[in-house]
Design a protein around this motif. Structure first.
Motif, PDB file in Angstrom:
ATOM      1  N   PRO B  22     -26.765  47.140  22.588  1.00  8.96           N
ATOM      2  CA  PRO B  22     -26.243  47.983  21.509  1.00  8.96           C
ATOM      3  C   PRO B  22     -27.310  48.256  20.451  1.00  8.96           C
ATOM      4  CG  PRO B  22     -25.471  45.735  21.240  1.00  8.96           C
ATOM      5  CD  PRO B  22     -26.210  45.781  22.548  1.00  8.96           C
ATOM      6  N   ASP B  23     -27.035  49.246  19.592  1.00 13.47           N
ATOM      7  CA  ASP B  23     -28.002  49.576  18.533  1.00 13.47           C
ATOM      8  C   ASP B  23     -27.999  48.524  17.433  1.00 13.47           C
ATOM      9  OD1 ASP B  23     -28.761  52.138  19.670  1.00 13.47           O
ATOM     10  OD2 ASP B  23     -26.727  52.785  19.143  1.00 13.47           O
ATOM     11  N   VAL B  24     -26.795  48.049  17.081  1.00  9.49           N
ATOM     12  CA  VAL B  24     -26.672  47.098  15.973  1.00  9.49           C
ATOM     13  C   VAL B  24     -25.666  46.002  16.331  1.00  9.49           C
ATOM     14  CG1 VAL B  24     -25.937  46.805  13.539  1.00  9.49           C
ATOM     15  CG2 VAL B  24     -27.210  48.856  14.225  1.00  9.49           C
ATOM     16  N   VAL B  25     -26.019  44.747  16.028  1.00 11.86           N
ATOM     17  CA  VAL B  25     -25.057  43.640  16.050  1.00 11.86           C
ATOM     18  C   VAL B  25     -25.131  42.978  14.680  1.00 11.86           C
ATOM     19  CG1 VAL B  25     -24.547  41.334  16.976  1.00 11.86           C
ATOM     20  CG2 VAL B  25     -25.076  43.215  18.540  1.00 11.86           C
ATOM     21  N   ALA B  26     -23.997  42.897  13.997  1.00  9.34           N
ATOM     22  CA  ALA B  26     -23.938  42.214  12.700  1.00  9.34           C
ATOM     23  C   ALA B  26     -22.897  41.118  12.827  1.00  9.34           C
ATOM     24  CB  ALA B  26     -23.544  43.189  11.602  1.00  9.34           C
ATOM     25  N   ALA B  27     -23.252  39.872  12.519  1.00  9.29           N
ATOM     26  CA  ALA B  27     -22.305  38.786  12.768  1.00  9.29           C
ATOM     27  C   ALA B  27     -22.543  37.612  11.833  1.00  9.29           C
ATOM     28  CB  ALA B  27     -22.424  38.314  14.218  1.00  9.29           C
ATOM     29  N   PHE B  53     -30.436  43.252  14.702  1.00 10.69           N
ATOM     30  CA  PHE B  53     -29.498  42.139  14.512  1.00 10.69           C
ATOM     31  C   PHE B  53     -29.419  41.847  13.024  1.00 10.69           C
ATOM     32  CE2 PHE B  53     -28.409  37.600  14.324  1.00 10.69           C
ATOM     33  CZ  PHE B  53     -27.285  37.586  15.130  1.00 10.69           C
ATOM     34  N   VAL B  54     -28.208  41.914  12.477  1.00 12.79           N
ATOM     35  CA  VAL B  54     -28.032  41.739  11.030  1.00 12.79           C
ATOM     36  C   VAL B  54     -27.270  40.439  10.770  1.00 12.79           C
ATOM     37  CG1 VAL B  54     -27.331  42.889   8.884  1.00 12.79           C
ATOM     38  CG2 VAL B  54     -27.758  44.258  10.943  1.00 12.79           C
ATOM     39  N   PRO B  55     -27.983  39.382  10.362  1.00 12.05           N
ATOM     40  CA  PRO B  55     -27.298  38.122  10.057  1.00 12.05           C
ATOM     41  C   PRO B  55     -26.742  38.156   8.641  1.00 12.05           C
ATOM     42  CG  PRO B  55     -29.686  37.816  10.019  1.00 12.05           C
ATOM     43  CD  PRO B  55     -29.440  39.283  10.189  1.00 12.05           C
ATOM     44  N   VAL B  56     -25.499  38.537   8.533  1.00 11.30           N
ATOM     45  CA  VAL B  56     -24.880  38.761   7.222  1.00 11.30           C
ATOM     46  C   VAL B  56     -24.381  37.448   6.611  1.00 11.30           C
ATOM     47  CG1 VAL B  56     -24.223  41.157   7.583  1.00 11.30           C
ATOM     48  CG2 VAL B  56     -22.768  39.321   8.468  1.00 11.30           C
TER      49      VAL B  56
END
Lengths: 192, 393
Positions: B22-27, B53-56
């Motif tokens: 996928p283009d973006v994974v935020a988790a 990958f966005v580690p929020v």
């Protein structure tokens, strides 16, 4: 489920009982079986009693409950014999395999009259001598394969050698120690 | 074409995620879903995918980031469980109403309180009216297969809705079982490229996402959203048919097990369906005509199809791994009985709440439910409708 081999592991958090159940699943998988390997999750603390399970079958397994009537029970820490009802539901046609240095007369009274076969192995001695540290899961894994006759021992050892080589690619001495521990365990698990 | 492997449910879903790229994974991590972004983060670090990958810092932020990314035109994914899903609540509705086909691995865990890490369905059942498509799976194979299909379902132009791939925490997420994995190329070909007709980054066709919707338009937008959910049913079946051609594995809106001549049946969701199949084998060996319906698609709910499938049984037990706290029954019970109303009247239906907070359910436990159904058939007496299985009273 008559054709399903069911195994229950009792260990303490940190001893690798969960890992052992997953390694056993791996080994059985590599012989073409259908497998399940799963721990019972609760509060995760070092030293707390934990339970892990294996189902192994020639056919697809659909049951997703815990195991109540195992053919084999593996006890990774003998202090659990007085803390947990390890023989609960255990088939008398099966066996219990205990990591202990204790003798038959000390162990048997703790098994609540279990009439099936009882095997012991000194996993601490094997592990510390072969690996330099106490990792009881490797000897216990070998012991359960011997007792359950899940697969030919030579196949098991060579299969484990492959997975250790993969797992410890950067530490070849660990691979060698584990293989030595497996081979010794095969000869040092005894019925009492 | 496929590879025989043994993986936990979470490993399998993270592999699907890698294959989809996928283009973006935020988790944000929460047990038992943590491993999905954990494994995926290692794929990102090892250069196996080119995902952002966005580690929020929270699940609310995870879903917010997913909404932003998907609105920008990116194929976006996340994973969560229980209270993590609850913290996403506000944003779940915004994702659905903004028609953003985000894919969420929803690893079912009991919603606090009391705090509990084990499996039941109270988390996703609570989100059942958020406008997300909900697809449930019995084991690691179904979690994997459903995740791949979810992308195609959500992104279909007639649908454009977010999809939850729901599977049981620990029982499925952490147990290692056999699985057939598709080749990476086959997955990539199956899901294709994501080319949304409209997106924030499409400069040729500027749009707004999420502005104030006044009295003059809000109702119409909700009506469009409801129509998309109706459309989803056919799309789910079409995608399943295509997936079957690829894999040989057949999926529908629900699975019917031994239902052809069944006189007593249960309706159930996820891993316990497998345990119940073993119960049924035992009952069938004794000549008892027992069957099972395993719900795969809970949103949209297959109302006509369920009524038809149950039309010939004499008694049915609807099994909820989530209480309803309406003093009458669980959510699946409400859905199934309302589906029967006017379509298949007169079928004796009871409800069991089971397995809350990870309470184990054995083959024998399910057998007691069939015993009760047989008793209802023999006596004609329904007795208590709203029941509990395996609780200490």
């Amino acid at each position: 489920m008559s054709n399903v081999m069911e195994i229950r592991w009792h260990g303490r958090g940190g001893q690798g009982a969960k890992t052992a159940s997953l390694l056993l699943a791996d080994a059985a998988f590599n012989t073409g079986k259908y497998v399940q390997g799963f721990p019972e999750y609760g509060p995760e603390r070092m030293g707390a009693p934990i339970t892990a399970y294996n189902r192994i079958s020639d056919e697809k397994i659909t049951v997703h409950s815990n195991i109540y009537n195992p053919q084999f029970v593996v006890v990774v820490d003998d202090s659990l014999l007085t803390a947990v009802d390890v023989t609960n539901g255990l088939s008398e046609d099966g066996a219990i395999i205990i990591n202990t240095t204790k003798k038959a007369e000390e162990i048997k009274p703790l098994l609540k009259g279990y009439a099936g076969k009882v095997y012991t192995i000194d996993a601490r001695k094997i592990s510390t001598e072969c690996l330099g540290r106490y990792f009881p899961n490797t000897p216990m894994l070998a012991a359960v394969v011997v007792v359950s006759k899940l697969m030919p021992i030579d196949d098991f050892i060579s299969d484990m050698a492959e997975s250790y080589k993969h797992k410890f690619a950067s530490k070849p001495h660990v691979v060698e120690g584990n293989i030595r521990a497996l081979k010794r365990s095969v000869t040092e698990v005894h019925e009492i | 074409m496929s590879k025989r492997d043994r993986l936990s449910g979470n490993e399998a879903v993270s592999v699907a995620m890698r294959q989809i790229n996928p283009d973006v994974v935020a988790a944000f991590p929460i047990t038992p879903s943590t491993e999905v972004p954990q494994y995926f983060a290692s794929f990102v670090a090892n250069g196996m995918v080119d995902t952002e990958f966005v580690p929020v810092e929270s699940e609310h932020s995870a879903m917010s980031a997913c909404i932003g990314a998907q609105a920008a035109g990116a194929r976006t994914m996340t994973a969560t469980s229980a209270n993590g899903l609850a913290l996403m609540w506000e944003m779940l509705y915004i994702a659905a109403s903004s028609k953003l086909p985000i894919t969420l691995a929803a690893v079912n865990r009991a919603l606090s309180g009391p705090i509990n890490i084990n499996n039941d369905h109270s988390d996703t059942m609570g989100a059942r009216d958020s406008g997300w498509i909900q697809i449930y799976g019995e084991n690691n194979q179904e979690a994997y297969d459903n995740f791949i299909q979810a992308v195609r379902i959500g992104e279909h132009p007639d649908v454009m809705l977010p999809v939850m791939d729901c599977y049981d925490g620990f029982i499925t997420s952490h147990a290692v079982e056999n699985i057939e994995l598709l080749d990476d190329d086959a997955v990539k070909k199956f899901v294709g490229e994501y080319n949304p007709g409209e997106s924030l980054l499409n400069r040729k066709n500027p749009i707004s996402v999420g502005p104030l919707d006044t009295v003059t338009h809000y109702f119409e937008h909700k009506r469009i959203q409801a129509e998309a959910m109706k459309n989803a049913k056919q799309v789910i079946l079409d995608v399943a048919e295509e997936f079957e051609k690829l894999t040989g594995r057949k999926y529908g809106l629900f699975e019917e097990y031994m239902m052809d001549d069944a006189e007593v049946a249960i309706v159930i969701i996820n891993s316990t369906a497998g345990t119940a199949k073993e119960t049924i084998k035992g009952l069938r060996a004794k000549g008892i005509k027992a069957g099972l319906i395993k719900i795969r698609v809970f949103r949209p709910f297959p109302v006509e199809e369920i009524a038809k499938a149950l039309s010939k049984v004499k008694a049915v037990a609807i099994m909820d791994k989530c209480d309803g706290f309406n003093a009458a029954g669980g959510p699946l019970f409400n859905e199934v009985t309302s589906a029967l109303y006017g379509r298949a009247d007169g079928i004796k239906a009871i409800n069991y709440i089971y397995g809350l907070g990870g309470r184990d359910v054995s083959v024998q436990d399910i057998a007691t439910v069939y015993d009760r159904l047989l008793d209802i058939v023999n006596t004609g007496n329904i007795g208590e409708v709203y029941n509990y299985l395996g609780v200490r009273e």
